[in-house]
Design an enzyme around this catalytic site. Structure first.
Site, PDB file in Angstrom:
ATOM      1  N   CYS A  50       0.910 -74.751  64.934  1.00  0.00           N
ATOM      2  CA  CYS A  50       0.297 -76.047  65.846  1.00  0.00           C
ATOM      3  C   CYS A  50       1.184 -77.148  65.524  1.00  0.00           C
ATOM      4  O   CYS A  50       1.099 -78.068  66.362  1.00  0.00           O
ATOM      5  CB  CYS A  50      -0.922 -76.098  65.494  1.00  0.00           C
ATOM      6  SG  CYS A  50      -1.650 -76.515  63.912  1.00  0.00           S
ATOM      7  N   GLY A 187      -8.163 -88.103  71.398  1.00  0.00           N
ATOM      8  CA  GLY A 187      -6.956 -88.233  71.250  1.00  0.00           C
ATOM      9  C   GLY A 187      -6.321 -86.892  70.817  1.00  0.00           C
ATOM     10  O   GLY A 187      -7.082 -85.990  70.750  1.00  0.00           O
ATOM     11  N   THR A 188      -4.853 -86.740  70.999  1.00  0.00           N
ATOM     12  CA  THR A 188      -4.299 -85.476  70.797  1.00  0.00           C
ATOM     13  C   THR A 188      -2.887 -85.631  69.871  1.00  0.00           C
ATOM     14  O   THR A 188      -2.042 -84.801  70.030  1.00  0.00           O
ATOM     15  CB  THR A 188      -3.916 -84.678  72.130  1.00  0.00           C
ATOM     16  OG1 THR A 188      -2.955 -85.661  72.684  1.00  0.00           O
ATOM     17  CG2 THR A 188      -4.966 -84.412  72.959  1.00  0.00           C
ATOM     18  N   ALA A 192      -5.309 -87.155  65.202  1.00  0.00           N
ATOM     19  CA  ALA A 192      -6.377 -86.355  65.989  1.00  0.00           C
ATOM     20  C   ALA A 192      -6.049 -84.732  65.368  1.00  0.00           C
ATOM     21  O   ALA A 192      -7.301 -84.209  65.315  1.00  0.00           O
ATOM     22  CB  ALA A 192      -6.330 -86.301  67.633  1.00  0.00           C
TER      23      ALA A 192
END
Length: 417
Positions: A50, A187-188, A192
């Site tokens: 990820c 938030g990304t 986050a």
């Protein structure tokens, strides 16, 4: 005659997590096939998590444009999509990068354990479909062993902490039974993703929102959480018990009026963690009854204390890597000469067997025990004669003596396939 090892990567260091989704390969088998056919690589290993998408490759002559073009084609991107996102390492720098990966030094959270297993899985997959060969198999095997040694010798994986995990720790300290609470993450980006990772590790459900719903969905697919439209999330805090805000917005996302309105219609309190820089929670919010606000400075101070306690551990890990790197480099260089050594021994052994058969026919020898003794004798003679020059050739390769390699190649009329 040499093989170049290259690492091309798009990671959290230059791309927010929602951007990484664009660079991933949805079908690994197809990606491997494309790289081996069109990029000029004769070996490759793909690592996807990820927080990163990485390609390790090996080629007789690296063509970065072909690699980028193939990557773009497989991921469905325009070639100019890479721009500042793509990082490249070659040779020793690529080896060092992989050692840092397996040791946990290149992770969002220093020392995190998951990446070592992901590296193991990536080389296992590549081996299984024969995408990797002697070069990358050797490199990854050594990197995994060194990474394991670093972790065992330094304890770098113990007590590792980040701003995200510290924020979640503080939330647990301030809120009873965090699992039962309604949690929203705004938030990304990097911070986050660390919060999401920490929540996910604890099996805590949470909502995720960003200024575009597509970002929220992409983030949720890779980091967890249930995506929520931005306006719906930011205009209705009534049901939120814990709010994590981790954005780069240049204005207040969480205003005094919105929080006051939410608190007027509820009896329980709210905890707000502002991990944004600059702050995106209005300072006046902390004046509202039953609302506790903690900002990035307070959280970062606690993380800093933890990191200071771990400086010696990181330094020890780097020391081990610096010790091991020349050995990895020597082993990789030695691979350049192994085909020559194998070919020489093969040709000499073929000549030995041919002459042995002639001699046995001339002697009329039929006794199997005597034939075996003579066969072993001729093998031993060949090995005694050839072992010293071949070992010297290996050492010359490790030391990067290309002239000796060229001479031996001409001397034995070796032609690389």
């Amino acid at each position: 005659m040499t093989s170049d090892v290259i690492n091309a990567r798009v990671t959290f260091r230059k791309s927010p997590i929602h951007m990484l989704e664009r660079f991933t390969f949805p079908d690994l088998d197809s990606a491997y096939e494309s790289f081996l056919q069109h990029s000029g690589l004769h070996e490759c290993v793909i690592l996807q998590t990820c927080n990163r998408v990485e390609l390790f490759g090996c080629a007789n002559s690296t063509d970065l444009d072909k690699i980028k073009k193939t990557w773009a084609s497989v991921a469905g991107l325009e070639e100019n999509a890479f721009k500042e996102n793509l990082e490249i390492s070659k040779g020793t720098d690529a080896y060092a990068h992989l050692l840092k990966l397996t040791s946990g030094l290149d992770s969002l959270v220093i020392g995190e354990e998951q990446i070592l297993g992901q590296v193991k899985e990536s080389i296992s997959t590549a081996r299984g479909i024969k995408a990797s060969g002697d070069n990358l198999n050797t490199l990854f095997d050594k990197a995994i062993k060194i990474g394991t040694r670093v972790r065992q010798a330094t304890g770098i994986s113990k007590g590792s902490i980040s701003i995200g995990s510290m924020a979640v720790n503080l939330a647990e300290e301030n809120i009873d039974d965090l699992k039962s609470k309604h949690i929203l993450l705004i938030g990304t980006g990097e911070a986050a993703s660390l919060v999401a990772k920490s929540l996910k590790k604890r099996d805590i459900d949470f909502l995720i929102t960003s200024r575009t719903f597509e970002r929220s969905k992409a983030f949720a697919e890779t980091a967890g959480g249930k995506p929520l439209p931005f306006e719906e999330a930011t205009t209705n805090f009534k049901s939120i018990d814990v709010l994590f805000v981790a954005t780069v917005a240049p204005y207040f996302l969480v205003t005094h009026d919105r929080v006051k309105e939410a608190m007027d219609s509820r009896n329980n309190g709210m905890l707000i963690m502002d991990l944004s820089n600059p702050r995106t929670v209005d300072d006046k919010v902390s004046e509202i009854d039953h609302v506790k606000v903690m900002n990035l400075d307070q959280i970062a101070e606690m993380v800093e204390k933890n990191m200071k306690n771990r400086i010696g551990v990181v330094s020890s890990a780097e020391h081990i890597i610096n010790e091991e790197l020349p050995l990895v480099e020597a082993a990789m260089k030695r691979l350049e000469v192994e085909p020559i050594v194998t070919n020489v021994f093969k040709e000499i052994d073929q000549a030995r067997v041919k002459e042995l058969k002639k001699a046995l026919q001339m002697l009329g020898e039929k006794d199997e025990q005597k034939i075996r003794i003579i066969d072993q004798l001729t093998q031993a003679i060949v090995e005694d004669i050839m072992s010293i020059p071949m070992n010297n050739l290996r050492k010359a390769s490790e030391q990067g003596d290309s002239e000796i390699l060229k001479t031996v190649t001409r001397l034995f009329d070796y032609k690389r396939e």
